[in-house]
Scaffold this motif. Sequence first.
Motif, PDB file in Angstrom:
ATOM      1  N   SER A 152       0.826  -1.218   0.000  1.00  0.00           N
ATOM      2  CA  SER A 152       0.000   0.000   0.000  1.00  0.00           C
ATOM      3  C   SER A 152       0.851   1.254   0.000  1.00  0.00           C
ATOM      4  O   SER A 152       0.439   2.303  -0.528  1.00  0.00           O
ATOM      5  CB  SER A 152      -0.936  -0.006   1.210  1.00  0.00           C
ATOM      6  N   LEU A 153       2.071   1.168   0.580  1.00  0.00           N
ATOM      7  CA  LEU A 153       2.973   2.320   0.598  1.00  0.00           C
ATOM      8  C   LEU A 153       3.824   2.412  -0.664  1.00  0.00           C
ATOM      9  O   LEU A 153       4.531   3.410  -0.853  1.00  0.00           O
ATOM     10  CB  LEU A 153       3.902   2.234   1.825  1.00  0.00           C
ATOM     11  N   GLY A 154       3.794   1.379  -1.486  1.00  0.00           N
ATOM     12  CA  GLY A 154       4.574   1.381  -2.713  1.00  0.00           C
ATOM     13  C   GLY A 154       6.033   1.049  -2.502  1.00  0.00           C
ATOM     14  O   GLY A 154       6.882   1.365  -3.338  1.00  0.00           O
ATOM     15  N   ILE A 155       6.358   0.408  -1.371  1.00  0.00           N
ATOM     16  CA  ILE A 155       7.746   0.004  -1.106  1.00  0.00           C
ATOM     17  C   ILE A 155       8.014  -1.296  -1.846  1.00  0.00           C
ATOM     18  O   ILE A 155       7.319  -2.295  -1.638  1.00  0.00           O
ATOM     19  CB  ILE A 155       7.994  -0.183   0.397  1.00  0.00           C
ATOM     20  N   SER A 156       9.011  -1.301  -2.716  1.00  0.00           N
ATOM     21  CA  SER A 156       9.313  -2.493  -3.490  1.00  0.00           C
ATOM     22  C   SER A 156      10.789  -2.517  -3.841  1.00  0.00           C
ATOM     23  O   SER A 156      11.522  -1.552  -3.583  1.00  0.00           O
ATOM     24  CB  SER A 156       8.458  -2.526  -4.760  1.00  0.00           C
ATOM     25  N   VAL A 157      11.201  -3.624  -4.418  1.00  0.00           N
ATOM     26  CA  VAL A 157      12.591  -3.788  -4.835  1.00  0.00           C
ATOM     27  C   VAL A 157      12.617  -3.843  -6.354  1.00  0.00           C
ATOM     28  O   VAL A 157      11.878  -4.622  -6.975  1.00  0.00           O
ATOM     29  CB  VAL A 157      13.191  -5.080  -4.241  1.00  0.00           C
ATOM     30  N   GLY A 158      13.465  -3.028  -6.957  1.00  0.00           N
ATOM     31  CA  GLY A 158      13.555  -2.984  -8.405  1.00  0.00           C
ATOM     32  C   GLY A 158      14.166  -4.230  -8.995  1.00  0.00           C
ATOM     33  O   GLY A 158      14.807  -5.033  -8.305  1.00  0.00           O
ATOM     34  N   ASP A 159      13.993  -4.369 -10.337  1.00  0.00           N
ATOM     35  CA  ASP A 159      14.510  -5.560 -11.021  1.00  0.00           C
ATOM     36  C   ASP A 159      16.021  -5.649 -10.919  1.00  0.00           C
ATOM     37  O   ASP A 159      16.586  -6.736 -10.787  1.00  0.00           O
ATOM     38  CB  ASP A 159      14.071  -5.549 -12.492  1.00  0.00           C
ATOM     39  N   ALA A 160      16.681  -4.492 -11.017  1.00  0.00           N
ATOM     40  CA  ALA A 160      18.146  -4.498 -10.986  1.00  0.00           C
ATOM     41  C   ALA A 160      18.648  -5.010  -9.635  1.00  0.00           C
ATOM     42  O   ALA A 160      19.588  -5.819  -9.564  1.00  0.00           O
ATOM     43  CB  ALA A 160      18.683  -3.093 -11.260  1.00  0.00           C
ATOM     44  N   THR A 161      18.014  -4.527  -8.550  1.00  0.00           N
ATOM     45  CA  THR A 161      18.416  -4.978  -7.212  1.00  0.00           C
ATOM     46  C   THR A 161      18.118  -6.457  -7.029  1.00  0.00           C
ATOM     47  O   THR A 161      18.929  -7.210  -6.477  1.00  0.00           O
ATOM     48  CB  THR A 161      17.674  -4.167  -6.134  1.00  0.00           C
ATOM     49  N   LEU A 162      16.959  -6.902  -7.536  1.00  0.00           N
ATOM     50  CA  LEU A 162      16.600  -8.304  -7.433  1.00  0.00           C
ATOM     51  C   LEU A 162      17.599  -9.179  -8.176  1.00  0.00           C
ATOM     52  O   LEU A 162      18.033 -10.226  -7.683  1.00  0.00           O
ATOM     53  CB  LEU A 162      15.192  -8.519  -7.981  1.00  0.00           C
ATOM     54  N   ALA A 163      17.976  -8.736  -9.367  1.00  0.00           N
ATOM     55  CA  ALA A 163      18.944  -9.509 -10.164  1.00  0.00           C
ATOM     56  C   ALA A 163      20.277  -9.604  -9.438  1.00  0.00           C
ATOM     57  O   ALA A 163      20.929 -10.657  -9.421  1.00  0.00           O
ATOM     58  CB  ALA A 163      19.123  -8.851 -11.531  1.00  0.00           C
ATOM     59  N   GLN A 164      20.682  -8.493  -8.823  1.00  0.00           N
ATOM     60  CA  GLN A 164      21.950  -8.485  -8.085  1.00  0.00           C
ATOM     61  C   GLN A 164      21.894  -9.461  -6.906  1.00  0.00           C
ATOM     62  O   GLN A 164      22.865 -10.165  -6.614  1.00  0.00           O
ATOM     63  CB  GLN A 164      22.240  -7.063  -7.596  1.00  0.00           C
ATOM     64  N   GLN A 165      20.737  -9.507  -6.240  1.00  0.00           N
ATOM     65  CA  GLN A 165      20.581 -10.427  -5.116  1.00  0.00           C
ATOM     66  C   GLN A 165      20.640 -11.880  -5.583  1.00  0.00           C
ATOM     67  O   GLN A 165      21.297 -12.714  -4.957  1.00  0.00           O
ATOM     68  CB  GLN A 165      19.243 -10.143  -4.410  1.00  0.00           C
ATOM     69  N   LEU A 166      19.944 -12.179  -6.668  1.00  0.00           N
ATOM     70  CA  LEU A 166      19.942 -13.546  -7.183  1.00  0.00           C
ATOM     71  C   LEU A 166      21.342 -13.990  -7.590  1.00  0.00           C
ATOM     72  O   LEU A 166      21.755 -15.128  -7.355  1.00  0.00           O
ATOM     73  CB  LEU A 166      18.987 -13.656  -8.370  1.00  0.00           C
ATOM     74  N   GLN A 167      22.090 -13.082  -8.213  1.00  0.00           N
ATOM     75  CA  GLN A 167      23.434 -13.420  -8.675  1.00  0.00           C
ATOM     76  C   GLN A 167      24.401 -13.681  -7.527  1.00  0.00           C
ATOM     77  O   GLN A 167      25.406 -14.377  -7.689  1.00  0.00           O
ATOM     78  CB  GLN A 167      23.969 -12.289  -9.566  1.00  0.00           C
ATOM     79  N   SER A 168      24.074 -13.147  -6.363  1.00  0.00           N
ATOM     80  CA  SER A 168      24.984 -13.308  -5.215  1.00  0.00           C
ATOM     81  C   SER A 168      24.724 -14.596  -4.431  1.00  0.00           C
ATOM     82  O   SER A 168      25.499 -14.947  -3.553  1.00  0.00           O
ATOM     83  CB  SER A 168      24.853 -12.113  -4.264  1.00  0.00           C
ATOM     84  N   ILE A 169      23.622 -15.297  -4.733  1.00  0.00           N
ATOM     85  CA  ILE A 169      23.281 -16.517  -4.003  1.00  0.00           C
ATOM     86  C   ILE A 169      24.092 -17.682  -4.562  1.00  0.00           C
ATOM     87  O   ILE A 169      24.013 -18.006  -5.754  1.00  0.00           O
ATOM     88  CB  ILE A 169      21.771 -16.798  -4.100  1.00  0.00           C
TER      89      ILE A 169
END
Length: 613
Positions: free
Chosen positions: A99-116
Amino acid sequence: MAAKKASQTVVWIIMALLVLGLGGFGVTNFSGTIRTIGSVGDKEIDVDTYASALREELRAIEAQTGQPLSFDQAEQLGLVDATLSRVITARAFDNETASLGISVGDATLAQQLQSIQAFQGIDGKFDREAYKFALERSGTTETRFETRLREETARTLLQGAVVSGAGMSGTFAETLLNYLAETRKVSWIRLDETALDAPIPEPSQDELQAFYEAHIDRYTIPARKQITYAWLTPDMLTDSVEIDQETLDKAYADRRSEFERPERRLVERLIYPDSAAATAARDRLDSGAVDFDTLVEERGLALSDIDLGDVTEAELASVGAAVFAAESGAVVGPLDTDLGPALFRINGVFPAQTVEHADAIEIIRLELIGDRAQRLVEQQMETIEDLLAGGATLEELVDETDMQLGKIDWYAGFNEDISAYDGFDDAAAKLEEDDYPEINQLEDGGIFAMRLEGTLAAEPAPLSEVISRVQSSWETEQTLIQLRDKAAGLRDRLLESADFDTLGLEVTVEEALTRNGSVLGAPETFVAEAFAMKPGEVRITEGFGSVQILRLDAVLPPSDLDDSTGQLRAGLQEAASQSLGQDLYIAFANDLRARAGVTLDQSAINAVHASFR
């Protein structure tokens, strides 16, 4: 920036937990139309999410305790309800971030996935096939996993903002610090019977009678059990036991080392590889160039490595005579040993100890008599049990065995006659009127059986039987009355203009009395009184048969020169801030749940629970 860095750290931790938790996804197959257990606002609570949370909670408890935990046990402990509450709260935060519009962008998500690491190939880079394979094994999809990762990250950001968004004011910590670390400077005097102007006069019979009646509860005998008992202890049989001289002599010969202990010495032995090295070390020691401890260090040894403990001259063999001829603290050698030339240091001397032969024989005789008497009691136990089983009374036991008859009016706390032995009180407390006598054991190896004859109600002890106690208590009370009067007069003088030094009494000053401290010779209330006073105030306390007059001279603030003050201040500030953050989090979470609205499907919840049973 610090808060942002902390939030980022939490995100990376959550990413790792997500990957570790993937193995639980899809393990439980809820077929049919059951996909959720409810919703919070617009966010559904997925069945697998709840099942995974339960599974992780059970594993965590088992890891902590090292014991398996069944689902029923977890339910009884309240762990199941607590897990459901946490899942609901998490979805309430997810609903709020959306409802507040807090989200994680695609670029940040991709960076997180690549670090796993689980999604990386052998070259350490992100491998889509590895990513796809890991998700397939876990029974989830890319969309589902990435959605959950986005929600977890956004939720963590919001939670972190709530918890770290407010800190407790420094004033609060300072207030706590002052309360805990302030000290008091107190001057005080102690008045006891020696401070009286005249001794307490002898009480009259009427005064003792009046005191006795006014405090009759002190002299009331509790309700008692009238018990008849038969008992047999080793001490009762010692006169019938005889030990012949041959047995005594043999026991003395076997134990002679206990009674004739030769001189012993505490000795350290420092061994050298050859005579030249040992002599050189001795020369340096004699010249004062080094001490013995330094010689030990030079050999790469610790004192424990060269310690022989306490030894006899015989145990030292050929070097024993030389070592035992030296005084304590001396260094002897070098002396030749089987291990090479050595220096010996004598650290203590234990003189020879010899017990006279007649005394030793008497010690042995008493011990042997006690042992045999104990065996005689054990030998009679079976016979006594058989007699009781055949219906014998306690009086008949006394006639047919070595047992002795006794009577006692017993109550808890009575400590005379047989009740002074451990083992009797517990049995007496349980004794009922219809109980049949049976054998019980005492701490010294004795045995007893008992019978309850009746009970006596609580009643005052006759004055004649407690007259000494009554008089002692009367004298104590009269002493305190006069001491209070004298203390009141001295307090008035102090409040007017006098100082402690002018009272002609010994003054004690507590320079820095702490709130959790104590004062020797003063009652426990002393400290509480001191911390309740204002500077210059004078109060009277009493305890331990004396009266104390204390004056608060100063309230001393926490000292910044003391390192512990700074540590305590920082600890209080951190604890207060954490407590505030936790309270804010709970209040915020409850508000989110209330505003969003929680809907639960109990049948779906029951289906999840059934899969764990």
